[in-house]
Design an enzyme around this catalytic site. Structure first.
Site, mmCIF file in Angstrom:
data_model
loop_
_atom_site.group_PDB
_atom_site.id
_atom_site.type_symbol
_atom_site.label_atom_id
_atom_site.label_comp_id
_atom_site.label_asym_id
_atom_site.label_seq_id
_atom_site.Cartn_x
_atom_site.Cartn_y
_atom_site.Cartn_z
ATOM 1 N N SER A 57 0.794 -1.305 -0.031
ATOM 2 C CA SER A 57 0.069 -0.077 0.069
ATOM 3 C C SER A 57 0.920 1.253 0.015
ATOM 4 O O SER A 57 1.819 1.357 0.633
ATOM 5 C CB SER A 57 -0.944 0.151 1.130
ATOM 6 N N HIS A 148 -11.034 -3.447 -3.000
ATOM 7 C CA HIS A 148 -11.215 -4.611 -3.392
ATOM 8 C C HIS A 148 -12.329 -5.020 -3.944
ATOM 9 O O HIS A 148 -13.462 -4.145 -4.125
ATOM 10 C CB HIS A 148 -10.337 -5.918 -2.670
#
Length: 279
Positions: A57, A148
Site C-alpha cells: 500500500s 477490493h
C-alpha cells in the site's frame, strides 16, 4: 537467480503476475518465487525487509523508502478506484467522531485517505479487509472502509455508502489515486531492478493480450468470486498506470508522500523514490 515476489491473491494482482510466475513469458534467466498474502501482511513484511520485490500500500511507502525503490510497472493507480466509507442501511448516522470505524490495516492507503477526509475520527479498529463488512453487519463497528471486491458487493448485503474516499482525494488534489505500488530492494543491482520492472510489464502485456479470458491462476486465488466480479476487479484496478506510472502517476505518489508528511507532522525524503524509467 531466484527472487521472492509478494502480491495479493486479488484478481488484479494475479492478473498482472500470472505470466511472470507461471513462465508464460521468457523470464530471462530469473526465477521468481511468488508469495501471496493479504496487503497488510505484505506491508508488515516490507517494514521488515522480508521480500525482494513486493506489492505494498502506498500508505506504508514513507516508512520503507530507505530499503525499497518504487518500480514503474505493476501498481494500482487510477480514477474512481478509491476506498468506500460505508455503514448499515438501518443505522441512524452518528457524527463520524463518535463512530467506531473498521479500517483495512493501519499502514494502508485506505487508512491515509480516510484520515485525510475525516481527521476528527479517532475510534478505529484495524481489521483484514475481508472482515469489515461482517463487522459492520454484526454491529461490532458502526462503519468501515472497504476496498477490493467488496466495492462491488456491499449493496447486496444491505450496506450504505457514506462517502467515496477516492473521490475526495481526486477533488482535493486533482491527482489519480495511488493505491498500491510494486517496490524492490535497493540493495539489488540496478540492472536487475530494471530487468524485473521490464518483466512485470511484459507479464501484464501478455495478460492484456489474452483478456477478457480469466485464467485458471486468477480463478484459483479468487475464492468464491464470480467471473463477472473478477473482471470488474481487473477493469477497475488494472490500467495504463499498471504498465508504467508515467508522469501523472509519479506526481500522484509524490503528492501522497507530501500529504502523509503533513498528516503525521514528519519529514519524508521524497527524492529518489522511483526506479529510472528505461521502458
Amino acid at each position: 537467480m531466484k527472487l521472492t515476489l509478494g502480491f495479493s491473491p486479488c484478481p488484479n494482482d494475479t492478473f498482472i503476475f500470472d505470466a511472470l510466475v507461471n513462465n508464460k513469458i521468457d523470464t530471462e534467466g530469473l526465477e521468481v518465487e511468488p508469495v501471496l498474502e493479504d496487503v497488510q501482511t505484505l506491508n508488515q513484511w516490507a517494514l521488515e525487509g522480508k521480500l525482494d520485490i513486493t506489492k505494498i500500500s502506498y500508505g506504508v511507502l514513507p516508512l520503507i523508502l530507505s530499503r525499497y525503490i518504487v518500480l514503474n510497472a505493476g501498481g494500482a493507480l487510477g480514477k474512481g478506484v478509491g476506498p468506500l466509507f460505508i455503514t448499515r442501511n438501518d443505522t441512524d448516522l452518528k457524527p463520524v467522531e463518535e463512530m467506531t470505524i473498521a479500517i483495512p490495516g493501519e499502514q494502508t492507503t485506505a487508512h491515509m485517505l480516510f484520515s485525510l477526509a475525516y481527521p476528527q475520527a479517532r475510534k478505529k479498529k484495524f481489521l483484514l479487509f475481508s472482515e469489515i463488512e461482517d463487522a459492520i453487519l454484526t454491529g461490532k463497528v458502526d462503519a468501515g472502509v472497504i476496498i477490493h471486491e467488496n466495492r462491488f458487493t456491499y449493496q447486496e448485503k444491505g450496506l450504505l455508502k457514506i462517502a467515496d474516499l477516492g473521490e475526495y482525494w481526486e477533488t482535493t488534489t486533482s491527482n489519480p489515486i495511488p493505491l498500491g505500488g510494486i517496490v524492490m530492494k535497493r540493495s539489488l543491482d540496478v540492472v536487475l531492478q530494471r530487468k524485473m520492472d521490464s518483466l512485470i510489464r511484459k507479464s501484464l502485456e501478455y495478460s492484456f493480450e489474452h483478456y477478457p479470458a480469466v485464467t485458471d491462476y486468477v480463478k484459483q486465488h479468487a475464492q468464491e468470486m464470480s467471473e463477472t466480479v473478477m473482471r470488474q476487479h481487473i477493469d477497475l484496478y488494472v490500467n495504463n498506470y499498471s504498465l508504467s506510472l508515467g508522469v501523472d502517476g509519479r506526481s500522484a505518489v509524490k503528492k501522497f508522500i507530501d500529504i502523509y508528511s503533513e498528516l503525521h507532522q514528519t519529514s519524508v525524503n521524497g527524492t529518489d523514490l522511483f526506479l529510472e524509467n528505461n521502458l
